[in-house]
Design an enzyme around this catalytic site. Structure first.
Site, PDB file in Angstrom:
ATOM      1  N   LYS A 181      36.748  10.504   5.266  1.00 21.95           N
ATOM      2  CA  LYS A 181      37.396   9.427   5.667  1.00 21.95           C
ATOM      3  C   LYS A 181      38.341   8.668   4.271  1.00 21.95           C
ATOM      4  CE  LYS A 181      37.797   5.260   7.097  1.00 21.95           C
ATOM      5  NZ  LYS A 181      39.473   4.047   6.400  1.00 21.95           N
ATOM      6  N   GLU A 255      27.391   2.668  -2.728  1.00 24.59           N
ATOM      7  CA  GLU A 255      27.616   2.687  -4.008  1.00 24.59           C
ATOM      8  C   GLU A 255      28.425   1.367  -3.501  1.00 24.59           C
ATOM      9  OE1 GLU A 255      29.599   1.137  -6.166  1.00 24.59           O
ATOM     10  OE2 GLU A 255      30.514   2.985  -7.370  1.00 24.59           O
ATOM     11  N   CYS A 294      34.472  -0.770  -9.875  1.00 21.32           N
ATOM     12  CA  CYS A 294      32.802  -1.218  -9.661  1.00 21.32           C
ATOM     13  C   CYS A 294      32.214  -1.986 -10.550  1.00 21.32           C
ATOM     14  CB  CYS A 294      32.424  -0.373  -8.447  1.00 21.32           C
ATOM     15  SG  CYS A 294      32.751  -0.055  -7.559  1.00 21.32           S
ATOM     16  N   GLU A 395      32.871 -10.921  -6.985  1.00 29.22           N
ATOM     17  CA  GLU A 395      33.850  -9.402  -8.044  1.00 29.22           C
ATOM     18  C   GLU A 395      34.594 -10.128  -7.100  1.00 29.22           C
ATOM     19  OE1 GLU A 395      31.956  -5.321  -7.530  1.00 29.22           O
ATOM     20  OE2 GLU A 395      33.602  -4.101  -7.995  1.00 29.22           O
TER      21      GLU A 395
END
Lengths: 499, 123
Positions: A181, A255, A294, A395
């Protein structure tokens, strides 16, 4: 030179069992470009039934694909690489339109790297060997690697084709069938790839299902007919996927991002040379891909005795970043991927200032003209503060770096590790001792030493701490998609003598 | 005195989602991509334990955050808001083309004393 928006069809389907199909419920969602906030095309708003159809197709294909010789599987992976390479410009243009990143990046990073990941895993599966051990004169232990079966993969929107190319090749190389997906913000290059490679694999080996996380992602992650789930994204969804997997006792790889420190020791300024120039660029790499990485080096740690001189040059280099039309090859950073990201980044700029951070560069949204006025642009921003501030701990996923000073090695390590995450880190020094000892002391899966933001195949990539687990881009990823069948063979004709 | 509140527009979306999906919670996410934003999910979906701090109730549902994350957030006041946008993640408002986000401000000294007095470390 400047490109323009590429053509799209009005709507696209899911790719299931070797062909494009409409979503069963007939619902679509509108996918827009963050460059100008205008419609690209409609994509399937898939539901559980669509996911089940794809999972069934994958299950039907797994026996045959799993028994296909490695040489044949590798050849097909290489074919995909060739097809992407032959259409590099088209993929780059579609990616820029869908994600908002500068065409310079898609042409030179996203798409060429994608090509290489397919080739790398073709080479891995072709060249590896199993193992056998003679335990004693009559007993042989033989290890045969077998595919898990059907893999569910949920990928993010920051490098759409590249993330697909990190995830699909190792799963396919090992003989698994996949239901993938794409992120709902960026369904386009996955679809383009399926158009180009529709006939390459047997039906059911690759299936692409579009849709929203709670409607299509959740049924995929919780399906009892899926044997493993691989996910890249944020922590709450990561936890949910692990919970769903626990019901099926399925393995997962995760991750989940980071808050990566980029550490500059005073020796970088020992000479004003090519290396220092490289180091300055290394500090400014926080703006690469609009900070939507990331491993964005979003915490800049600079030794106090070079702080002023070093930062003067970092600020000048940051202010020189060209932010304009992403289709222009001279543009260095483009648009943030969506409005909600744009709003989130602005909220972080505000709390950063509230907490007392000083703005050294940027600090606000960027207004562009014409069609771009409706896009989502943020100025490359440097905020000065300390590591306990929220902007140093979360983040932001924008072109925002938070800088602080350190006194010595011990303090650099302490600040670097004072984070929930451990995905990436950068260490810059001319000191041979520090080159080795500092990376070893940092709790992160990837430490770049005198470089940053390189993601070659054949170098394992993955997290420590809350950044997740699993090691992508490397031959060790093969075993994240396999079982080990141990055959313990006796060549002894004599009985045990027990009964 | 509270750590968290919600805007009227966001509260309406919570009510709409609750009608559709039943009991819900907010869980503050972290990390990559759509992280650093609150996720709204079915209450029964999330395994909660002592590692999840309850920050308070907004629009009738609980707002949780992992205790490790809370250590870095506890000196700030949060306002849950809603914005247009095509987000990813398993959060239930995604199909609406909307996304929850948090606006933050520093706690006042008075708020900090009242809310964090039992904590060993005041930030």
């Amino acid at each position: 030179m400047s490109y323009s928006k590429p053509p799209f069809k009005e709507k696209y389907g899911n790719f299931i069992n070797g062909k494009f199909v409409d979503p069963i419920g007939g619902q679509y969602f509108e996918n827009t470009s963050p460059i100008d906030n205008k419609l690209i095309a409609k994509y399937p708003r898939s539901q559980k039934e669509d996911v089940e159809m794809a999972v069934d197709a994958a299950n039907a294909a797994k026996e045959s694909w799993g028994n296909t010789p490695a040489a044949e599987r590798a050849a097909l992976l290489n074919k995909v690489a060739d097809i992407i390479e032959a259409n590099l410009e088209e993929f780059a243009l579609v990616e820029t339109c869908d994600n908002g990143k500068a065409i310079r990046e898609t042409l030179n990073a996203d798409i060429p790297l994608s090509v290489d990941h397919w080739r790398y895993f073709a080479a891995c599966i072709r060249s590896e060997e199993g193992s056998a051990t003679e335990l004693d004169q009559h007993t042989l232990s033989m290890n045969i690697k077998e595919p898990l079966g059907v893999i569910g993969q949920i990928i993010p929107w920051n490098f759409p084709l590249l993330m697909l190319s990190w995830k699909l090749p190792p799963a396919l190389a090992t003989g698994n069938c996949v239901v993938l997906k794409p992120a709902e913000q960026t369904p386009s290059t996955a679809t383009l790839l399926m158009e180009k490679i529709a006939d390459v694999f047997p039906p059911g080996v690759i299936n692409i299902v579009h849709g929203f996380g709670p409607e299509a992602g959740k049924p995929l992650a919780s399906s009892s007919k899926v044997d493993k789930v691989a996910f890249t994204g944020e922590t709450t969804t990561g936890q949910l996927i692990m919970q769903y997997a626990s019901k099926n006792l399925n393995p997962v790889t995760m991750e989940l991002g980071g808050k990566s420190p980029n550490i500059f020791f005073n020796s970088v300024m020992d000479a004003d040379d090519a290396y220092l120039d490289k180091a300055i660029e290394g500090a400014v790499l926080f703006a690469f891909n609009q900070g939507e990485v990331c491993t964005c080096p979003s915490r800049l740690l600079v030794q106090e005795d070079i702080y002023d001189a070093f930062m003067e040059r970092v600020i000048a280099r940051t202010n020189a970043i060209v932010q304009d039309n992403p289709y222009d090859v001279n543009t260095m950073i483009g648009a943030q991927a969506s409005n909600d990201q744009y709003e989130k980044i602005k909220a972080y700029l505000k709390i950063g200032k509230d907490e007392g951070a000083k703005v050294l560069a940027g600090g606000a949204a960027k207004e562009l003209d014409g069609d771009l006025a409706n896009g989502f642009y943020i100025q490359p921003t440097i905020l000065e503060g300390h590591n306990k501030m929220r902007i140093f701990q979360e983040e932001i996923f924008g072109p925002v770096v938070c800088v602080t000073k350190f006194k010595d090695e011990a303090e650099a390590i302490e600040i670097a590790n004072d984070t929930l995450y451990g995905l990436g880190a950068g260490v810059w020094t001319r000191d041979a001792h520090q080159l080795y000892q500092i990376p070893r002391a940092i709790k992160a899966g990837r430490v770049w030493v005198n470089c940053y933001h390189a993601y070659p195949a054949h170098a394992p990539f993955g997290g420590y701490k809350k950044s997740g687990f699993g090691r992508e881009n490397h031959v060790m990823m093969l075993n994240h998609y396999r079982q080990t069948k141990n055959m313990l063979i006796s060549y002894d004709k004599n009985k045990l003598g027990f009964f | 005195m509270k750590r968290i509140k919600i805007t009227e527009a966001a509260a309406k979306v919570v009510a709409q989602l609750q009608e559709q999906h039943g009991p819900l919670i907010f869980h503050q996410s972290g990390g990559c991509c759509d992280g650093s934003a609150p996720m709204i999910i079915p209450e029964e979906d999330m395994y909660l334990d002592e590692s999840d701090v309850l920050l308070g109730e907004v629009a009738g549902i609980n707002f949780y955050m992992n205790i490790d994350q809370f250590e870095y957030w506890k000196h700030t006041h949060l306002t849950v808001d809603i914005t247009e946008g095509r987000g990813a993640s398993f959060s239930l408002e995604i199909p609406l083309g909307l996304r929850f986000l948090v606006h933050s401000r520093l706690l006042t000294e008075e708020e900090n004393t009242a809310l964090n007095k039992n904590q060993n470390t005041n930030s």
